[in-house]
Motif scaffolding. Sequence first.
Motif, PDB file in Angstrom:
ATOM      1  N   SER A   3       0.763  -1.286  -0.050  1.00  0.00           N
ATOM      2  CA  SER A   3       0.017   0.002  -0.023  1.00  0.00           C
ATOM      3  C   SER A   3       0.649   1.244  -0.072  1.00  0.00           C
ATOM      4  N   SER A   6       1.801   1.947  -3.714  1.00  0.00           N
ATOM      5  CA  SER A   6       0.765   2.178  -4.351  1.00  0.00           C
ATOM      6  C   SER A   6       0.520   3.614  -4.131  1.00  0.00           C
ATOM      7  N   TYR A   7       0.576   4.172  -2.778  1.00  0.00           N
ATOM      8  CA  TYR A   7       0.122   5.428  -2.392  1.00  0.00           C
ATOM      9  C   TYR A   7       1.319   6.181  -3.121  1.00  0.00           C
ATOM     10  N   ARG A   8       2.725   5.883  -3.128  1.00  0.00           N
ATOM     11  CA  ARG A   8       3.814   6.424  -3.754  1.00  0.00           C
ATOM     12  C   ARG A   8       3.294   6.677  -5.386  1.00  0.00           C
ATOM     13  N   ASN A  11       0.685   9.075  -6.000  1.00  0.00           N
ATOM     14  CA  ASN A  11       1.074  10.470  -5.874  1.00  0.00           C
ATOM     15  C   ASN A  11       1.974  10.800  -6.955  1.00  0.00           C
TER      16      ASN A  11
END
Length: 196
Positions: A3, A6-8, A11
């Motif tokens: 996650s 995925s967040y990186r 962004n």
Amino acid sequence: MESALSYRDANRARLRDALVTAARELTVANGWDRVRMADVARSVGVSRQTVYNEFSTRAGLAEALAVREIDEFTTAVRARLHEHGDDVRAAGHAAILHTLREAAGNPLIKAILTSAPGGAGELLPFLTTRSDLLLSAACAVIEEWAAACLPAADPATTRLAGESIVRLTVSHLMLPSGPPETSADALAEVFARLMR
């Protein structure tokens, strides 16, 4: 950990999109020849180095801008083709007319075509001498449509018809010989004949 990645990635995708959007807006407002990496960075609120980290060069930013514009055009062309199913002439006409009308009203295309000599040097080739991105994307959409709506069509014929009509449409976009409706009528007839 997944996650966080995925967040990186999400962004980074948002940042990339914001940078391309800023480059597009600056190009429309001032012409590509006046767009600087620092201007793009300032528009988004990041450092100039961030823009370089994402695109490496100004040419890399130009390519990202062209790719996004091509993606938007091909998405719309796909919809127009599929709206008419196996009616080759109607499908071709709808896709070509949409392309010519949208290009005529697209402020980025106008900025590229009306830029000072040499000013759009990194963008104009995506419509002319470096049109491989445009050709491959548009031809893939035509081949996809033919496979779905004209399963008996010869793939080699579809490839030739697709590439030919894309090149002719770009030619009419670069040097219009009349209103989009007239050009679309003529080009749709050529496309229908090529697909036979």
